[in-house]
Design an enzyme around this catalytic site. Sequence first.
Site, PDB file in Angstrom:
ATOM      1  NE  ARG A   1       0.894   1.322  -6.708  1.00 56.22           N
ATOM      2  CZ  ARG A   1       2.137   2.144  -6.678  1.00 56.22           C
ATOM      3  NH1 ARG A   1       3.349   1.494  -6.927  1.00 56.22           N
ATOM      4  NH2 ARG A   1       2.190   3.369  -6.362  1.00 56.22           N
TER       5      ARG A   1
ATOM      6  CE  LYS B   1       8.434   7.720  -4.469  1.00 58.00           C
ATOM      7  NZ  LYS B   1       8.805   7.024  -5.817  1.00 58.00           N
TER       8      LYS B   1
ATOM      9  CG  ASP C   1       7.617   3.422  -7.078  1.00 57.72           C
ATOM     10  OD1 ASP C   1       7.164   4.705  -6.996  1.00 57.72           O
ATOM     11  OD2 ASP C   1       6.966   2.584  -6.451  1.00 57.72           O
TER      12      ASP C   1
ATOM     13  CG  ASP D   1      10.669   8.204   7.214  1.00 56.00           C
ATOM     14  OD1 ASP D   1      10.212   7.672   6.117  1.00 56.00           O
ATOM     15  OD2 ASP D   1      11.871   8.526   7.495  1.00 56.00           O
ATOM     16  N   GLY D   2       7.291   7.389   6.088  1.00 59.02           N
ATOM     17  CA  GLY D   2       6.478   7.988   5.359  1.00 59.02           C
ATOM     18  C   GLY D   2       6.846   9.255   4.726  1.00 59.02           C
TER      19      GLY D   2
ATOM     20  N   GLY E   1       0.844  -1.017  -0.058  1.00 57.45           N
ATOM     21  CA  GLY E   1      -0.066  -0.023   0.079  1.00 57.45           C
ATOM     22  C   GLY E   1       0.859   1.199   0.000  1.00 57.45           C
TER      23      GLY E   1
ATOM     24  CG  ASP F   1       5.327  -3.128  -5.137  1.00 52.27           C
ATOM     25  OD1 ASP F   1       6.026  -4.365  -5.466  1.00 52.27           O
ATOM     26  OD2 ASP F   1       6.023  -2.371  -4.453  1.00 52.27           O
ATOM     27  CG  ASN F   2       7.830  -0.190  -7.621  1.00 52.07           C
ATOM     28  OD1 ASN F   2       7.035  -0.184  -6.892  1.00 52.07           O
ATOM     29  ND2 ASN F   2       9.041  -0.944  -7.165  1.00 52.07           N
TER      30      ASN F   2
HETATM   31  P1  AMP Z   1       9.139   0.942  -3.402  1.00 54.22           P
HETATM   32  O1  AMP Z   1      10.294   0.064  -3.182  1.00 54.22           O
HETATM   33  O2  AMP Z   1       9.432   2.441  -3.219  1.00 54.22           O
HETATM   34  O3  AMP Z   1       8.405   0.665  -4.734  1.00 54.22           O
HETATM   35  O4  AMP Z   1       8.296   0.998  -2.008  1.00 54.22           O
HETATM   36  C1  AMP Z   1       7.697  -0.614  -1.628  1.00 54.22           C
HETATM   37  C2  AMP Z   1       7.038  -0.429  -0.454  1.00 54.22           C
HETATM   38  O5  AMP Z   1       7.325   0.340   0.692  1.00 54.22           O
HETATM   39  C3  AMP Z   1       5.585   0.657  -0.669  1.00 54.22           C
HETATM   40  O6  AMP Z   1       4.488   0.036  -0.036  1.00 54.22           O
HETATM   41  C4  AMP Z   1       5.907   1.949  -0.145  1.00 54.22           C
HETATM   42  O7  AMP Z   1       4.945   2.923   0.112  1.00 54.22           O
HETATM   43  C5  AMP Z   1       6.956   1.733   0.971  1.00 54.22           C
HETATM   44  N1  AMP Z   1       7.879   2.611   1.408  1.00 54.22           N
HETATM   45  C6  AMP Z   1       8.923   3.099   0.786  1.00 54.22           C
HETATM   46  N2  AMP Z   1       9.326   3.860   1.596  1.00 54.22           N
HETATM   47  C7  AMP Z   1       8.646   4.127   2.692  1.00 54.22           C
HETATM   48  C8  AMP Z   1       8.874   5.031   3.741  1.00 54.22           C
HETATM   49  N3  AMP Z   1       9.775   5.923   3.919  1.00 54.22           N
HETATM   50  N4  AMP Z   1       7.879   4.980   4.825  1.00 54.22           N
HETATM   51  C9  AMP Z   1       6.726   4.243   4.643  1.00 54.22           C
HETATM   52  N5  AMP Z   1       6.731   3.337   3.498  1.00 54.22           N
HETATM   53  C10 AMP Z   1       7.541   3.338   2.524  1.00 54.22           C
HETATM   54 MG    MG Z   2       6.573   1.196  -5.222  1.00 58.85          MG
END
Ligand code: AMP
Ligand code: MG
Length: 448
Positions: free
Chosen positions: A180, A110, A259, A122-123, A87, A249-250
């Site tokens: 996705r 983002k 992404d 940490d979002g 998510g 997911d990407n």
């Molecule tokens: P990504 O590798 O960027 O495609 O991210 C994979 C998953 O990790 C996705 O669900 C992102 O929302 C989550 N995610 C990545 N970085 C963070 C972060 N700093 N805080 C919270 N969730 C993250």
């Molecule tokens: Mg992603």
Amino acid sequence: MTIGWNFDNTYSKLPEAFISNTSPTPVKTPELIILNDSLVKKLGLNFLSMNKKELSELFSGNSLPKGSKTISQAYAGHQFGHFTMLGDGRAVLMGEHISRNNERFDIQFKGSGKTPFSRNGDGRAFLGAMLREYIISEAMHFLNIPTTRSLSVVQTGENVMRENILPGAILTRVASSHLRVGTFQYIAARQNVDELKTLVDYTLDRHYPNIKQSKNQAIAFLKVLMEKQIDLVVNWMRVGFIHGVMNTDNMTISGETIDYGPCAFMDTYDPQTVFSSIDQLGRYAYFNQPSITKWNLARFAESLIPLIDENKDKAIDIATEEINNFEKVYEIKWLNMMRDKLGLFGEDPKDQVLILDLLTWMHKNKADYTNTFCLLMNVKIQNNKIYTNEDFMVWKKRWEARLKLNNNTAEKYLKLMKSVNPLIIPRNHKVEEALTLASNGDLTLFNK
Ligand code: AMP
Ligand code: MG
């Protein structure tokens, strides 16, 4: 003067399982770093009536425009082969904006703070990474490759903790949607066929309305996604792009690249090239990208099984048959793309060997992928004596002989080659140089 926002938020009306109503977490002292003027125009927006402070508040999510309805989206994904519920962990959809041409765009923050999907994260995001996504996604767009785009980057005035302490930032991303393969996996995992039908209905209305007339919508959908994703990966191979994190997911349903993490453009031609330090096994290496695309499509097909046929075994057979067409379709498209890169019109039985021999030569001689095609287009590149070696000369003679077929002329083949071979790519060392300066407040090189 009005800004021109025209929101029509359809995703937020989907059942509870698909979304979470989430607001961006306000940030301390947002400062607009960059705004993409040409994309602003394309969206039919006009920010001339807003000052920099107001723009910073807007693109940090501190002050939302009227009509916005912020949500985070649920999805799952196979990360390096392992299935996980994910998510939007650090993203929030501002809304769906309809442009004057009646095109629908997701506008998404983002790095906008925690959501119910953040798990241990940490979002947040850091400035270097968001500027990197900005540069590379825009480069992809101008290299004629379907991609999400970058509207703005705002520095938050807050620090984020990674291996070092880094300046926080928020990217505003524009996509034709954020659906996705992982969205389908998420809903499929809930084993609720009504929800799955809702998702398919929604997606077809939004992206592939023609399929709605098909006898078997699920299969038609699988076919069209396969086509889109093959076109996409062929484009990546064309310019030497390595995505780096091809988790399910990407992978978008629209066929846009999404992404931008540890991605890069290959310099020296080597099919095994990997940039991501976390990709120890080279799962997402340059030359593995097509087979991973197929693997991801198989996961997509699995999520559609209940809609393909009532009889599960039959559904699996039908889906498998479709997926097994992958190689055949990919090879034809890849070969045609490589023909274009070499300015070859029509088909000759020896084309594949001619192309593979060039790639083998490039690999053996550590030739630069982009520059080799520049040289073949008579574009001046840095002096490099490998291009005077005997093997290359022999290959070039064969190529020149092939160029003469099918009423080809220099004018025609150069035009074709120039339409597909980049002269400029965002080379990693240059991107890094610009990002290092930008992280210290100097955007001159970044803008250049
Ligand atoms: P990504 O590798 O960027 O495609 O991210 C994979 C998953 O990790 C996705 O669900 C992102 O929302 C989550 N995610 C990545 N970085 C963070 C972060 N700093 N805080 C919270 N969730 C993250
Ligand atoms: Mg992603």
